[in-house]
Design a protein around this motif. Structure first.
Motif, PDB file in Angstrom:
ATOM      1  N   GLY A 180      79.167  41.084   6.301  1.00 48.86           N
ATOM      2  CA  GLY A 180      79.449  40.038   7.382  1.00 48.86           C
ATOM      3  C   GLY A 180      78.447  39.060   7.425  1.00 48.86           C
ATOM      4  O   GLY A 180      77.343  38.985   6.659  1.00 48.86           O
ATOM      5  N   PRO A 181      78.545  38.253   8.401  1.00 45.45           N
ATOM      6  CA  PRO A 181      77.646  36.883   8.397  1.00 45.45           C
ATOM      7  C   PRO A 181      76.168  37.447   8.883  1.00 45.45           C
ATOM      8  O   PRO A 181      75.990  38.419   9.282  1.00 45.45           O
ATOM      9  CB  PRO A 181      78.102  35.894   9.347  1.00 45.45           C
ATOM     10  N   GLN A 187      84.428  31.813  12.961  1.00 43.56           N
ATOM     11  CA  GLN A 187      83.739  32.548  11.826  1.00 43.56           C
ATOM     12  C   GLN A 187      83.971  33.814  11.961  1.00 43.56           C
ATOM     13  O   GLN A 187      83.970  34.516  10.871  1.00 43.56           O
ATOM     14  CB  GLN A 187      82.243  31.795  12.023  1.00 43.56           C
ATOM     15  N   ALA A 238      85.371  36.323   9.126  1.00 41.71           N
ATOM     16  CA  ALA A 238      84.530  37.169   8.253  1.00 41.71           C
ATOM     17  C   ALA A 238      85.046  38.499   8.455  1.00 41.71           C
ATOM     18  O   ALA A 238      85.078  39.301   7.387  1.00 41.71           O
ATOM     19  CB  ALA A 238      82.983  37.028   8.827  1.00 41.71           C
ATOM     20  N   GLY A 246      76.693  41.523  11.716  1.00 43.26           N
ATOM     21  CA  GLY A 246      76.442  40.047  12.221  1.00 43.26           C
ATOM     22  C   GLY A 246      75.477  40.225  13.318  1.00 43.26           C
ATOM     23  O   GLY A 246      75.579  41.220  14.207  1.00 43.26           O
ATOM     24  N   GLU A 260      75.286  40.111   3.040  1.00 38.82           N
ATOM     25  CA  GLU A 260      75.498  38.995   3.930  1.00 38.82           C
ATOM     26  C   GLU A 260      76.850  38.082   3.124  1.00 38.82           C
ATOM     27  O   GLU A 260      76.764  37.872   2.151  1.00 38.82           O
ATOM     28  CB  GLU A 260      74.402  38.085   4.108  1.00 38.82           C
ATOM     29  N   HIS A 309      79.790  34.871   4.141  1.00 39.93           N
ATOM     30  CA  HIS A 309      80.277  33.971   5.297  1.00 39.93           C
ATOM     31  C   HIS A 309      81.298  33.309   4.748  1.00 39.93           C
ATOM     32  O   HIS A 309      81.645  32.818   3.630  1.00 39.93           O
ATOM     33  CB  HIS A 309      78.994  32.731   5.221  1.00 39.93           C
ATOM     34  N   PRO A 310      82.476  33.031   5.752  1.00 39.31           N
ATOM     35  CA  PRO A 310      83.567  32.527   5.347  1.00 39.31           C
ATOM     36  C   PRO A 310      83.446  31.058   4.981  1.00 39.31           C
ATOM     37  O   PRO A 310      84.188  30.335   4.186  1.00 39.31           O
ATOM     38  CB  PRO A 310      84.443  32.611   6.483  1.00 39.31           C
ATOM     39  N   ARG A 323      79.989  29.265   3.915  1.00 38.10           N
ATOM     40  CA  ARG A 323      78.533  29.307   3.876  1.00 38.10           C
ATOM     41  C   ARG A 323      77.907  27.928   4.011  1.00 38.10           C
ATOM     42  O   ARG A 323      76.468  28.101   4.585  1.00 38.10           O
ATOM     43  CB  ARG A 323      78.075  30.031   2.683  1.00 38.10           C
ATOM     44  N   SER A 382      74.011  33.822   1.292  1.00 40.01           N
ATOM     45  CA  SER A 382      75.551  34.544   1.735  1.00 40.01           C
ATOM     46  C   SER A 382      76.729  34.452   0.659  1.00 40.01           C
ATOM     47  O   SER A 382      76.819  33.271  -0.148  1.00 40.01           O
ATOM     48  CB  SER A 382      76.014  33.822   2.918  1.00 40.01           C
ATOM     49  N   THR A 403      80.401  34.478  -0.948  1.00 40.50           N
ATOM     50  CA  THR A 403      81.939  34.082  -0.242  1.00 40.50           C
ATOM     51  C   THR A 403      82.802  35.234   0.046  1.00 40.50           C
ATOM     52  O   THR A 403      82.421  36.195  -0.647  1.00 40.50           O
ATOM     53  CB  THR A 403      82.597  33.202  -1.218  1.00 40.50           C
ATOM     54  N   PRO A 404      84.068  35.250   0.602  1.00 40.98           N
ATOM     55  CA  PRO A 404      84.863  36.465   0.716  1.00 40.98           C
ATOM     56  C   PRO A 404      85.221  36.915  -0.689  1.00 40.98           C
ATOM     57  O   PRO A 404      85.391  38.168  -0.871  1.00 40.98           O
ATOM     58  CB  PRO A 404      85.966  36.050   1.575  1.00 40.98           C
TER      59      PRO A 404
END
Ligand code: PEP
Ligand code: MN
Length: 293
Positions: free
Chosen positions: A50-51, A59, A63, A77, A248, A250-251, A253, A263, A265-266
């Motif tokens: 997660g972020p 966000q 995520a 998060g 970490e 982030h959708p 980043r 971070s 990516t997915p």
């Protein structure tokens, strides 16, 4: 300064009194910590993703969807962020916890989120499935005690300049409150290379497994500070015997308010999950051999 080796010191940890609850008592002793469907300490590695920080509703929901699609078992998060500068984004506070709870309701993923102060434990515990005590708070003994009293599982990150024994003694504070559900997280220690945010100490993984029965996971995001190294060090952590990973992701980043550089990516998370499980499966017979020693 002497440069001689002192093996006696390393061969004889002072476990007897200083961390007797955290210390391994027998070769087969293993603590299992259950959070939702995840079981820390078992042979299948647990993936938390997660972020760094909860920033917006879009966000955190995006995520959470990505975490679930990747097959990770917990959503992370921060709603309360321990920032080195007081002028950096400090997190959304309780509003962030509410967004995390919405993400849990949508995806079914249990939540792990950081608590910064002893007085905050009841609030964070009302939302979280697992409390995170961060590196900067590893030796905040009042916080460790309150986290222990919460009854929730605790993810205890290693302080960036803490020895392994100091870390185990920090875990002991939680265990001594009657809370057996402690998971350790190696997240890198301070070293001298400015190209790396921290140095991921993978020695600590087999060492902790020798000294303690507590599950140990690894955070290659803070441990490197560089997105390009995260997947490699995640796989290395599993190969070193980690019971799981915290990463970490982030959708979007480039828009991250915190730790965008580290971070993934997915899509990278989905690939990391596949590789980590493949390495774990490949090593399973070797792990059994070690357990039989
Ligand atoms: C985090 O995981 O969000 C974090 C702040 O990590 P650490 O405490 O390891 O720096
Ligand atoms: Mn972070």
């Amino acid at each position: 300064m002497s440069t001689s080796c002192t093996p006696e010191r390393h061969d004889a940890p002072r476990a007897g009194h200083a961390y007797r609850l955290a210390a391994r008592q027998s070769p087969s002793q293993q603590t299992f910590v259950k959070v939702g469907d995840a079981m820390f300490g078992a042979s299948r590695p647990v993936l938390i993703a997660g972020p760094c920080a909860v920033e917006t509703r879009d966000q955190v929901l995006a995520a959470a969807d990505a975490v679930r699609v990747a097959g990770a078992q917990l959503l992370r998060g921060g709603a309360f962020k321990p920032r080195t500068s007081p002028y950096s984004f400090q997190g959304l506070g309780e509003a962030g916890l509410q967004l995390l709870a919405e993400a849990r309701a949508r995806t079914g993923l249990p939540l792990v989120t950081e608590v910064l102060e002893p007085e905050q434990v009841p609030l964070v515990a009302a939302y979280a499935d697992m409390l995170q005590v961060g590196a900067r708070n590893m030796a905040n003994f009042a916080l460790l005690r309150r986290a222990g009293q919460s009854g929730l599982p605790v993810l205890l990150k290693r302080g960036m300049s803490a020895t392994v024994e100091e870390w185990l003694m920090a875990a002991e504070y939680i265990l001594a409150e009657g809370n057996p559900n402690v998971v350790l997280c190696e997240r890198g220690i301070r070293s001298f290379d400015p190209l790396l945010r921290f140095t991921l100490d993978l020695n600590a993984v087999p060492l902790v497994r020798e000294l303690s029965h507590l599950p140990i996971i690894v955070d290659p995001s803070h441990g490197t500070g560089r997105r390009s190294l995260v997947q490699t060090m995640a796989v290395a952590a599993i190969a070193a015997g980690a019971h799981g990973l915290m990463v970490e992701m982030h959708p979007d980043r480039r828009a991250a308010l915190c730790d965008g550089d580290q971070s993934i990516t997915p899509e990278q998370l989905a690939e990391l999950a596949r590789t980590a499980h493949a390495v774990s499966d490949a090593l399973a017979p070797a792990a059994l051999d070690l357990a039989a020693d």
